[in-house]
Design an enzyme around this catalytic site. Structure first.
Site, short mmCIF file in Angstrom:
data_model
loop_
_atom_site.label_atom_id
_atom_site.label_comp_id
_atom_site.label_asym_id
_atom_site.label_seq_id
_atom_site.Cartn_x
_atom_site.Cartn_y
_atom_site.Cartn_z
N HIS A 12 -5.64 8.59 26.24
CA HIS A 12 -5.03 8.18 24.96
C HIS A 12 -6.15 7.83 24.00
O HIS A 12 -7.06 7.09 24.36
CB HIS A 12 -4.10 6.98 25.17
CG HIS A 12 -4.81 5.77 25.71
ND1 HIS A 12 -4.46 5.15 26.89
CD2 HIS A 12 -5.87 5.06 25.24
CE1 HIS A 12 -5.27 4.12 27.11
NE2 HIS A 12 -6.13 4.04 26.13
N HIS A 59 -3.99 -2.90 24.37
CA HIS A 59 -5.31 -3.11 23.77
C HIS A 59 -5.32 -4.30 22.80
O HIS A 59 -6.14 -4.33 21.88
CB HIS A 59 -5.75 -1.87 23.01
CG HIS A 59 -5.91 -0.64 23.84
ND1 HIS A 59 -4.85 0.06 24.37
CD2 HIS A 59 -7.02 0.03 24.23
CE1 HIS A 59 -5.30 1.11 25.04
NE2 HIS A 59 -6.61 1.11 24.97
N HIS A 191 -15.34 6.89 29.06
CA HIS A 191 -15.72 6.57 27.68
C HIS A 191 -16.19 5.13 27.57
O HIS A 191 -15.80 4.27 28.35
CB HIS A 191 -14.61 6.88 26.67
CG HIS A 191 -13.32 6.12 26.77
ND1 HIS A 191 -12.50 6.15 27.88
CD2 HIS A 191 -12.67 5.34 25.88
CE1 HIS A 191 -11.41 5.43 27.66
NE2 HIS A 191 -11.49 4.91 26.45
N GLU A 238 -10.12 2.54 32.39
CA GLU A 238 -8.70 2.87 32.18
C GLU A 238 -8.22 3.93 33.18
O GLU A 238 -7.01 4.11 33.34
CB GLU A 238 -8.49 3.41 30.76
CG GLU A 238 -8.65 2.36 29.68
CD GLU A 238 -8.49 2.94 28.28
OE1 GLU A 238 -8.43 2.16 27.34
OE2 GLU A 238 -8.43 4.18 28.13
C1 DHB Z 1 -10.76 5.50 21.75
C2 DHB Z 1 -10.43 5.54 23.11
C3 DHB Z 1 -9.52 4.63 23.65
O1 DHB Z 1 -9.17 4.58 24.98
C4 DHB Z 1 -8.91 3.68 22.84
O2 DHB Z 1 -8.00 2.86 23.39
C5 DHB Z 1 -9.24 3.62 21.48
C6 DHB Z 1 -10.17 4.53 20.95
C7 DHB Z 1 -11.70 6.50 21.15
O3 DHB Z 1 -12.36 7.26 21.88
O4 DHB Z 1 -11.79 6.55 19.91
FE FE Z 2 -7.87 2.85 25.48
#
Ligand code: DHB
Ligand code: FE
Length: 277
Positions: A12, A59, A191, A238
């Site tokens: 997401h 979040h 990420h 996540e």
């Molecule tokens: C991004 C990734 C995420 O999991 C999130 O919750 C908010 C932003 C991103 O890569 O921009």
């Molecule tokens: Fe996220």
């Protein structure tokens, strides 16, 4: 008894909401991501789920740092989306599957999982975007949200999340209903949005993890949370949502479709549908 169809796991990223709102699905940047979903939607059309359990991490929209449940399950008639400040359109409220919610609460607490139960719960992009990707016309089945904290330490271990997923799968199958249930896991893959490693992505690890969900689904439980942060990034943890969703299926699962693309925003994006064996 209810029938568990399988699970769908997806990343997401708020930018997906903007891409959908501005019809960018076929643009060069977005196409490799959105192309992952038609085969999954096709499978869902055949499988016709009546209810969906959405495992995701909030979040900061519903829970903030002052009150952070490790596991929280929604028991509401509807779930309202609200502006998180990302500049993406808010979606209409989602219907809740209240009977399934209370059944899961009873079963999971009886199985020694200390859930926080929420009779009111606002849902953020991690819930709404996968629902929009799977049901673009807004005809998603009634839902049960299940939040796993990956935002504020201490986080639950992969081992604990695996156990929760196993218990959740057993509980879904024990629901006194003839309904067909899908589990949706929303998060990951690698990420990191902040700190010195901002922009960190680990393709080898992501692909090993995706393979493990077919071949050896509890593989990632060998790692501690801190090792997972090192391997997949601060927000890459996540991926625990994928693990919980996969664990609901039991030992065997058949791969229906998968997609992996780097990057979408700052994230290695994955999508994966698995059917119960
Ligand atoms: C991004 C990734 C995420 O999991 C999130 O919750 C908010 C932003 C991103 O890569 O921009
Ligand atoms: Fe996220």
């Amino acid at each position: 008894m209810a029938h568990l169809i399988g699970c769908v796991n997806t990343s997401h990223v708020p930018a997906i909401g903007k891409a959908i709102a501005t019809h960018q699905e076929q643009a060069a940047y977005w196409k490799p991501f959105f192309d992952g979903f038609p085969p999954i939607r096709e499978w869902l059309r055949r499988e016709r789920p009546d209810a969906v359990v959405v495992i995701y991490n909030d979040h900061g929209l519903n829970f903030f740092l002052d009150k952070m449940p490790t596991f929280a399950l929604g028991a509401a008639e509807r779930y309202v989306n609200a502006d998180e400040g990302w500049g993406i359109p808010t979606l209409a409220p989602f219907a809740g599957e209240l009977d399934l919610s209370w059944h899961l609460i009873e079963r999971l607490i009886d199985a020694d999982f200390d859930l926080t139960t929420c009779q009111e719960m606002r849902v953020d992009h991690a819930f709404t975007l996968p629902m929009k990707l799977l049901w673009p016309d807004g005809d998603a089945p009634p839902a049960v949200p299940l939040c796993i904290n990956t935002v504020q330490f201490p986080l639950p271990s992969a081992r604990r999340v695996w156990a929760l997923g196993r218990a959740l799968g057993e509980a879904i199958r024990a629901w006194d209903s003839d309904k067909r249930v899908l589990v949706l896991g929303s998060g990951g893959l690698s990420h990191q949005l902040d700190g010195q490693r901002a922009g960190f992505i680990n393709k080898d690890f992501d692909q090993r993890f995706m393979r493990s969900l077919v071949e050896q689904p509890d593989w990632v439980t060998r790692y501690s949370i801190h090792e997972l942060v090192e391997l997949s990034g601060t927000q890459g943890v996540e991926l625990l949502m994928w693990l919980a969703a996969r664990a609901t299926l039991g030992d065997g699962a058949r791969l229906v479709h998968q997609n992996y693309h780097i990057p979408i925003s700052n994230t290695a994006s994955g999508a994966m549908a698995l059917a119960c064996a």
